[in-house]
Write an enzyme that holds these catalytic residues in place. Structure first.
Site, PDB file in Angstrom:
ATOM      1  CB  ALA A  66     -32.214  82.098  63.164  1.00 17.32           C
ATOM      2  CG  PHE A  68     -38.922  77.067  66.151  1.00 15.56           C
ATOM      3  CD1 PHE A  68     -38.867  75.683  66.161  1.00 15.56           C
ATOM      4  CD2 PHE A  68     -40.042  77.683  66.693  1.00 15.56           C
ATOM      5  CE1 PHE A  68     -39.901  74.926  66.690  1.00 15.56           C
ATOM      6  CE2 PHE A  68     -41.087  76.944  67.225  1.00 15.56           C
ATOM      7  CZ  PHE A  68     -41.019  75.562  67.223  1.00 15.56           C
ATOM      8  CE  LYS A  70     -37.220  80.130  58.055  1.00 12.88           C
ATOM      9  NZ  LYS A  70     -35.865  80.377  57.553  1.00 12.88           N
ATOM     10  CG  ASN A 115     -33.500  74.695  56.058  1.00 10.89           C
ATOM     11  OD1 ASN A 115     -33.720  75.719  55.418  1.00 10.89           O
ATOM     12  ND2 ASN A 115     -32.477  74.606  56.916  1.00 10.89           N
ATOM     13  CG  MET A 117     -36.820  76.579  55.487  1.00 13.77           C
ATOM     14  SD  MET A 117     -38.041  75.313  55.210  1.00 13.77           S
ATOM     15  CE  MET A 117     -39.504  76.106  55.796  1.00 13.77           C
ATOM     16  CG  PHE A 119     -33.890  84.330  54.045  1.00 17.05           C
ATOM     17  CD1 PHE A 119     -33.644  83.999  55.368  1.00 17.05           C
ATOM     18  CD2 PHE A 119     -32.822  84.761  53.263  1.00 17.05           C
ATOM     19  CE1 PHE A 119     -32.357  84.083  55.897  1.00 17.05           C
ATOM     20  CE2 PHE A 119     -31.540  84.849  53.776  1.00 17.05           C
ATOM     21  CZ  PHE A 119     -31.309  84.507  55.093  1.00 17.05           C
ATOM     22  CB  SER A 179     -29.210  81.266  54.382  1.00 22.43           C
ATOM     23  OG  SER A 179     -30.101  80.485  53.607  1.00 22.43           O
ATOM     24  CG  ASN A 181     -31.539  76.991  51.699  1.00 21.45           C
ATOM     25  OD1 ASN A 181     -31.062  76.085  51.039  1.00 21.45           O
ATOM     26  ND2 ASN A 181     -31.734  76.890  53.007  1.00 21.45           N
ATOM     27  CB  THR A 182     -30.630  83.561  49.752  1.00 21.68           C
ATOM     28  OG1 THR A 182     -31.814  83.365  50.506  1.00 21.68           O
ATOM     29  CG2 THR A 182     -30.720  84.870  48.994  1.00 21.68           C
ATOM     30  CE  LYS A 217     -26.860  80.528  62.247  1.00 21.16           C
ATOM     31  NZ  LYS A 217     -28.299  80.339  62.512  1.00 21.16           N
ATOM     32  CG  ASN A 245     -26.719  78.925  58.954  1.00 21.74           C
ATOM     33  OD1 ASN A 245     -27.472  77.967  59.035  1.00 21.74           O
ATOM     34  ND2 ASN A 245     -27.154  80.140  58.669  1.00 21.74           N
ATOM     35  CB  THR A 246     -27.128  74.443  57.458  1.00 18.28           C
ATOM     36  OG1 THR A 246     -27.244  75.506  56.509  1.00 18.28           O
ATOM     37  CG2 THR A 246     -28.299  74.518  58.420  1.00 18.28           C
ATOM     38  N   GLY A 266     -28.200  69.674  62.500  1.00 15.23           N
ATOM     39  CA  GLY A 266     -28.312  68.547  63.420  1.00 15.23           C
ATOM     40  C   GLY A 266     -26.970  67.910  63.719  1.00 15.23           C
ATOM     41  N   GLY A 295     -25.929  70.953  65.987  1.00 15.97           N
ATOM     42  CA  GLY A 295     -25.861  69.576  66.469  1.00 15.97           C
ATOM     43  C   GLY A 295     -25.817  69.401  67.976  1.00 15.97           C
TER      44      GLY A 295
HETATM   45  C1  LIG Z   1     -35.891  74.739  59.001  1.00 18.69           C
HETATM   46  C2  LIG Z   1     -34.700  75.575  59.364  1.00 18.69           C
HETATM   47  C3  LIG Z   1     -34.710  76.928  59.073  1.00 18.69           C
HETATM   48  C4  LIG Z   1     -33.608  77.723  59.388  1.00 18.69           C
HETATM   49  N1  LIG Z   1     -33.643  79.055  59.123  1.00 18.69           N
HETATM   50  C5  LIG Z   1     -32.582  79.844  59.460  1.00 18.69           C
HETATM   51  C6  LIG Z   1     -32.606  81.242  59.222  1.00 18.69           C
HETATM   52  O1  LIG Z   1     -33.582  81.820  58.742  1.00 18.69           O
HETATM   53  N2  LIG Z   1     -31.501  81.958  59.554  1.00 18.69           N
HETATM   54  C7  LIG Z   1     -30.385  81.363  60.107  1.00 18.69           C
HETATM   55  O2  LIG Z   1     -29.404  82.042  60.388  1.00 18.69           O
HETATM   56  N3  LIG Z   1     -30.366  80.055  60.374  1.00 18.69           N
HETATM   57  C8  LIG Z   1     -31.426  79.290  60.064  1.00 18.69           C
HETATM   58  N4  LIG Z   1     -31.380  77.953  60.337  1.00 18.69           N
HETATM   59  C9  LIG Z   1     -30.161  77.375  60.966  1.00 18.69           C
HETATM   60  C10 LIG Z   1     -30.310  77.252  62.486  1.00 18.69           C
HETATM   61  O3  LIG Z   1     -30.525  78.513  63.076  1.00 18.69           O
HETATM   62  C11 LIG Z   1     -29.074  76.606  63.137  1.00 18.69           C
HETATM   63  O4  LIG Z   1     -27.990  77.498  63.079  1.00 18.69           O
HETATM   64  C12 LIG Z   1     -28.674  75.320  62.445  1.00 18.69           C
HETATM   65  O5  LIG Z   1     -29.811  74.541  62.159  1.00 18.69           O
HETATM   66  C13 LIG Z   1     -27.714  74.494  63.316  1.00 18.69           C
HETATM   67  O6  LIG Z   1     -28.264  74.181  64.558  1.00 18.69           O
HETATM   68  P1  LIG Z   1     -29.008  72.798  64.854  1.00 18.69           P
HETATM   69  O7  LIG Z   1     -28.087  71.702  64.428  1.00 18.69           O
HETATM   70  O8  LIG Z   1     -29.282  72.825  66.333  1.00 18.69           O
HETATM   71  O9  LIG Z   1     -30.257  72.800  64.065  1.00 18.69           O
HETATM   72  C14 LIG Z   1     -32.474  77.140  60.025  1.00 18.69           C
HETATM   73  C15 LIG Z   1     -32.488  75.767  60.324  1.00 18.69           C
HETATM   74  C16 LIG Z   1     -33.578  74.982  60.001  1.00 18.69           C
HETATM   75  C17 LIG Z   1     -33.541  73.529  60.351  1.00 18.69           C
END
Ligand SMILES: Cc1cc2nc3c(=O)[nH]c(=O)nc-3n(C[C@H](O)[C@H](O)[C@H](O)COP(=O)(O)O)c2cc1C
Length: 354
Positions: A66, A68, A70, A115, A117, A119, A179, A181-182, A217, A245-246, A266, A295
């Site tokens: 998710a 990429f 939006k 990030n 962002m 939402f 997330s 960011n909210t 998630k 998630n992150t 990452g 990652g």
């Molecule tokens: C710019 C950006 C926006 C993201 N937006 C969302 C989101 O809206 N919802 C969500 O569940 N995860 C979001 N993610 C998290 C990714 O879906 C993913 O779970 C996370 O980046 C870990 O995977 P990766 O290391 O391959 O990036 C976002 C990540 C990035 C980098």
């Protein structure tokens, strides 16, 4: 090819570069003669990689994570890039602009992104009309979020509104409580909040006879103890778990901009998320669907996630660093690995290392 384009793209602010990529995908979606070219360049198919899970046919285990796309603007072009599934969103009921820019950073020395962002998306109605412009062969999932302005005690209703709006149009949903960011979204990981959310979703599912799988998630920052506590409700309410998630942690990083606020994605996420996946696989005796994210950069990472218990994986950050050929590369090498080691099917390696 991406080796040539990447230095150019990296001259731009990351969100600007992302916008340019999305515009290129929009162009190929609009002029449909480009789509077979994308498919020819990027699609790879092998029966050894395909799985039927929860009634969904996945041609391969490598999905787009998710964030990429939006607002469901380019799924038709994205499905030509060889992903086994596309998760679009996060979508909220109402449109919202997200946080002020800049809000996305490349941590080049760490193969990572940050990030915040918040939402940013066009809202569920516009996203749905975007999605309905095409038919799809690849399973489309929807990542579901909460509007910033929604009053605290009504937040779980936002999830239900979005699910209800898309229930006839997607193959699966992901309830995103992770997330960073909210404000306060992650408090859904707390016991009382989570049990309220679970009962709201269960009630809705029963009342409206929802048969579209719903996944949850979680954050990478959750402790193993909290994860263990949540698993009972998760297995009763949801059809699968996405880990993870992150992170808001900043450990062992090299990049100068590592102190930016937001979610780090990452390479630095990988080992932590692998542990969460293995723990979940063990606790659920391999009977509950796990989707691994965080990652994954190559076939070795993918194999590790599968062997630690994930049935499917998702990638985002690695696409920025490695380019759009990555799903094909991983899938091709994964099929070769399975054959070379005498495995008959991808299922044969799931959970082997737990
Ligand atoms: C710019 C950006 C926006 C993201 N937006 C969302 C989101 O809206 N919802 C969500 O569940 N995860 C979001 N993610 C998290 C990714 O879906 C993913 O779970 C996370 O980046 C870990 O995977 P990766 O290391 O391959 O990036 C976002 C990540 C990035 C980098």
């Amino acid at each position: 090819m991406y080796k040539l384009i990447k230095p150019l793209l990296f001259q731009f602010d990351p969100e600007k570069a992302h916008g340019m990529t999305v515009n290129a995908l929009k162009t190929s979606q609009k002029h449909s003669q480009f789509l077979p070219i994308l498919e020819k360049l990027f699609y790879y198919k092998h029966d050894i990689l395909s799985q039927n899970i929860k009634g969904i046919h996945f041609e391969n285990p490598v999905g787009l994570a998710a964030g990429f796309d939006k607002s469901c603007e380019v799924p038709k072009a994205l499905e030509k890039l060889g992903f086994g599934a596309l998760e679009l969103g996060g979508i909220t009921p109402k449109p919202q602009p997200g946080n002020t820019k800049p809000r996305m950073y490349r941590l080049v020395e760490d193969d990572a992104l940050i990030n915040r962002m918040g939402f940013n998306n066009l809202g569920m109605h516009k996203a749905l009309s975007n999605l309905r412009k095409f038919n799809y062969e690849t399973p489309i999932g929807l990542n579901v979020g909460v509007n910033k302005a929604t009053p605290y005690e009504q937040r779980y209703e936002d999830y239900i509104k979005v699910i209800d709006t898309f229930k006839h149009d997607v193959a699966f949903f992901t309830v995103n409580i992770s997330s960073p960011n909210t404000e306060n979204l992650q408090s859904f990981h707390d016991e009382d909040e989570f049990s309220q959310l679970c009962s709201a979703i269960q009630t809705y599912k029963i009342q409206y006879e929802i048969d579209v799988p719903i996944f949850i998630k979680l954050t990478s920052d959750l402790s193993v103890g909290t994860l263990t506590r949540m698993l009972e409700s998760i297995t009763q309410t949801f059809d699968g778990i996405m880990l993870a998630n992150t992170t808001q942690k900043r450990e062992h990083l090299q990049s100068a901009n590592q102190k930016e606020t937001g979610g780090l994605s990452g390479r630095p996420l990988f080992e932590r998320n692998l542990q969460l996946i293995a723990h979940t696989y063990q606790k659920t005796q391999g009977k509950f669907l796990i989707i691994g994210t965080g990652g994954i950069f190559n076939v070795d990472d993918t194999i590790k996630m599968l062997r630690h218990g994930a049935s499917l994986v998702q990638i985002y950050s690695a696409l920025v660093f490695e380019g759009p050929g990555l799903p094909k590369k991983i899938n091709k090498q994964l099929a070769q690995y399975l054959q070379a080691h005498g495995y008959r099917h991808i299922n044969d390696i799931i959970g082997l290392d737990v």
